[in-house]
Design a protein around this motif. Structure first.
Motif, short mmCIF file in Angstrom:
data_model
loop_
_atom_site.label_atom_id
_atom_site.label_comp_id
_atom_site.label_asym_id
_atom_site.label_seq_id
_atom_site.Cartn_x
_atom_site.Cartn_y
_atom_site.Cartn_z
N ILE A 9 11.15 -32.92 17.17
CA ILE A 9 10.46 -34.18 16.90
C ILE A 9 10.88 -35.17 17.98
N GLY A 10 9.89 -35.75 18.66
CA GLY A 10 10.26 -36.67 19.73
C GLY A 10 9.07 -37.33 20.38
N SER A 11 9.31 -37.87 21.57
CA SER A 11 8.28 -38.55 22.36
C SER A 11 8.51 -38.26 23.83
N TRP A 12 7.44 -38.22 24.59
CA TRP A 12 7.51 -37.91 26.02
C TRP A 12 8.34 -38.93 26.80
N ALA A 13 8.39 -40.18 26.32
CA ALA A 13 9.03 -41.25 27.08
C ALA A 13 10.52 -41.40 26.78
N SER A 14 11.02 -40.74 25.76
CA SER A 14 12.41 -40.92 25.34
C SER A 14 13.38 -40.10 26.17
N SER A 30 11.33 -21.18 23.38
CA SER A 30 10.01 -21.76 23.08
C SER A 30 10.11 -22.57 21.80
N TYR A 31 9.37 -23.67 21.74
CA TYR A 31 9.46 -24.55 20.60
C TYR A 31 8.16 -25.33 20.43
N GLU A 32 7.96 -25.85 19.25
CA GLU A 32 6.82 -26.71 18.98
C GLU A 32 7.26 -28.16 19.13
N PHE A 33 6.58 -28.90 20.01
CA PHE A 33 6.93 -30.29 20.26
C PHE A 33 6.05 -31.18 19.39
N LEU A 34 6.69 -31.86 18.45
CA LEU A 34 5.98 -32.73 17.51
C LEU A 34 6.11 -34.17 17.97
#
Length: 227
Positions: A9-14, A30-34
């Motif tokens: 769980i995150g954000s591209w800018a963090s 490999s992972y799912e980016f939420l």
């Protein structure tokens, strides 16, 4: 790529989310980016991190792990047989890496952020001077930790490289805002060259945000006071 029940769980800018993403790339996980939207908190985020209510959160086999540096350590230990070790194997080197990573978050980052939040030129000049002083400490730390090798961790990216390197996108944005070079090739040559290597590493380069896009986001996150 190693597959499994892994979500982030995150954000591209963090920068803190980027730490976890770099570590996962180094281990070929490999992972799912939420993606979270700034200004809101998803139900999953609040459920997964009820104490701090902040990203990043790594979810592995339905179990949440919170706080960026703890997540990096967890990734290194959970997938210890994949890819290079992120944390130094020697106890003393491990302790030194943790010390400087804490310095980055508790001292250096606070000074860097204060440039964006400064009110007036005098306050900004003081913040810039503080960042430069603390960057000098990191230049010396690099020379001591790297032992003449490409990264803080030696031959490959490690814990301290991730802790500081995750800020490099924002470092450029702050330089634009301050109209001042903070990572100076003449003043901190070792750190300058390290930054070039870090940003161009194949596990890092795809994650490094584009400066113009990040600068636009920064203007929304740190609006300038009206005159």
């Amino acid at each position: 790529m190693v597959t499994g029940d892994v979500k982030l769980i995150g954000s591209w800018a963090s920068v803190f989310v980027m730490r976890a993403r770099i570590a996962l790339n180094l281990k070929s996980i490999s992972y799912e980016f939420l993606q979270e939207t700034y200004g809101t908190k998803s139900e999953l985020l609040l459920k997964s991190n009820p104490v701090h209510k902040k990203m990043p959160v790594l979810i592995h086999a339905d179990k949440p792990v919170c706080e960026s540096n703890i997540i990096v350590q967890y990734i290194d230990e959970a997938w210890s047989s994949y890819g290079p070790s992120i944390l130094p194997s020697q106890p003393y080197d491990n302790a030194i890496a943790r010390f400087w990573a804490a310095y980055v978050d508790d001292k250096w980052f606070i000074a860097l952020r204060s440039i964006l939040t400064a009110r007036g030129e005098e306050e900004k000049k003081a913040a810039i001077a503080e960042v430069e002083e603390r960057t000098d400490h990191l230049e010396k730390a690099f020379m001591e930790c790297s032992n003449g090798k490409p990264f803080f961790n030696g031959d490959h990216i490690g814990y301290l490289d991730i802790a500081l390197g995750s800020f490099l996108g924002w470092w450029k944005v702050v330089e634009l805002d301050a109209n001042h070079i903070l990572l100076d090739e003449t003043k901190t040559p070792s750190l300058f060259q390290w930054a070039e290597r870090f940003c161009n590493d194949p596990d890092v380069k795809p994650l490094m945000p584009e400066t113009t896009k990040l600068a636009e986001f920064a203007r929304k996150l740190f609006p300038k006071p009206q005159a």
